[in-house]
Design a protein around this motif. Structure first.
Motif, short mmCIF file in Angstrom:
data_model
loop_
_atom_site.label_atom_id
_atom_site.label_comp_id
_atom_site.label_asym_id
_atom_site.label_seq_id
_atom_site.Cartn_x
_atom_site.Cartn_y
_atom_site.Cartn_z
N LYS A 109 0.85 -1.20 0.00
CA LYS A 109 0.00 0.00 0.00
C LYS A 109 0.89 1.26 0.00
CE LYS A 109 -3.25 -1.63 3.18
NZ LYS A 109 -4.20 -1.32 4.19
N LYS A 113 1.07 4.03 -3.10
CA LYS A 113 0.78 5.45 -2.82
C LYS A 113 1.94 6.33 -3.31
CE LYS A 113 -0.94 8.00 1.10
NZ LYS A 113 -1.06 7.94 2.55
N HIS A 164 -6.32 -4.86 -3.35
CA HIS A 164 -5.37 -3.76 -3.58
C HIS A 164 -4.48 -4.04 -4.79
CE1 HIS A 164 -6.17 -1.32 -0.06
NE2 HIS A 164 -6.28 -2.44 0.64
#
Ligand code: 5GP
Length: 195
Positions: A109, A113, A164
């Protein structure tokens, strides 16, 4: 100037067979891959080599790397910390190499980002069933029972987060799953070439 290499993230629960598949995928020279060796505070297992599987470092060394902002990402996993060295990955990508990271979901994650818009590919490996996974973790039996229990619980939670990832690949057979991953990477390489 050399085109920047891809960042390829491969994740999956403990025991799903990431290592076997990674070694198989790395053998395909046409993919121009380099594996990013992570730093960890976990103890070395019997079959592991320092500088090959991981760089095994102390908590103090890890703290220092975090303070110096030397990690592209890092996360805690079942009581130990794991991190990806930033400079190593950046330098290789600048040389046009495609860099493969084998990391867990929290780290993924962070990378997604930070590297938005950059050439990143994310793949999550799943087992045919949870029973199969449990069997494999127990079979490997490198950890004491209470750690295995923690890893199994973590695996259950992690698998809920597979959305994700851009691709979810079933490891029903390492040969087949490895081939599917090689195709995914090849397609991404070709797509970035024509961009
Ligand atoms: P293991 O202790 O089984 O080698 O790894 C435990 C978990 O940590 C696995 O899911 C593995 O993919 C992940 N991992 C290994 N290196 C890194 C890293 O550099 N960063 C993050 N976030 N996870 C890592």
């Amino acid at each position: 100037m050399e085109k920047e290499g891809l960042l390829i993230i491969m994740s999956g629960p403990s025991g799903v067979g990431k290592g076997t598949i990674r070694r198989q995928v790395m053998r395909d020279a046409s993919l121009n891959l380099v594996y990013s060796i992570s730093m960890t505070t976990r103890k070395k297992r019997k079959n592991e080599k320092d500088g090959l599987d991981y760089f095994f470092i102390s908590d103090e060394q890890f703290d220092l790397l975090v303070a110096n902002n030397d990690f592209l990402e890092w996360a805690e996993f079942v009581g130990h910390r794991y991190g990806t060295p930033k400079k190593y990955v950046d330098d290789l990508r600048k040389q046009g190499k495609n860099v493969l990271l084998e990391i867990e979901v929290e780290g993924t994650k962070q990378v997604l980002k930070k590297c938005r818009g950059s050439n990143v590919l994310s793949i999550y490996l799943i087992p045919p069933s949870f029973a199969d996974l449990e069997n494999r973790i127990r079979h490997r039996s490198t950890e004491p029972e209470h750690i295995m229990q923690k890893r199994l619980k973590k695996a259950q939670r992690e698998m809920q987060l597979k959305h994700h990832y851009e691709h979810v690949v079933l490891n029903d057979n390492p040969q087949r799953a490895g081939k599917e991953i090689r195709t995914i990477i090849k397609n991404k390489i070709n797509a970035t070439l024509i961009k």
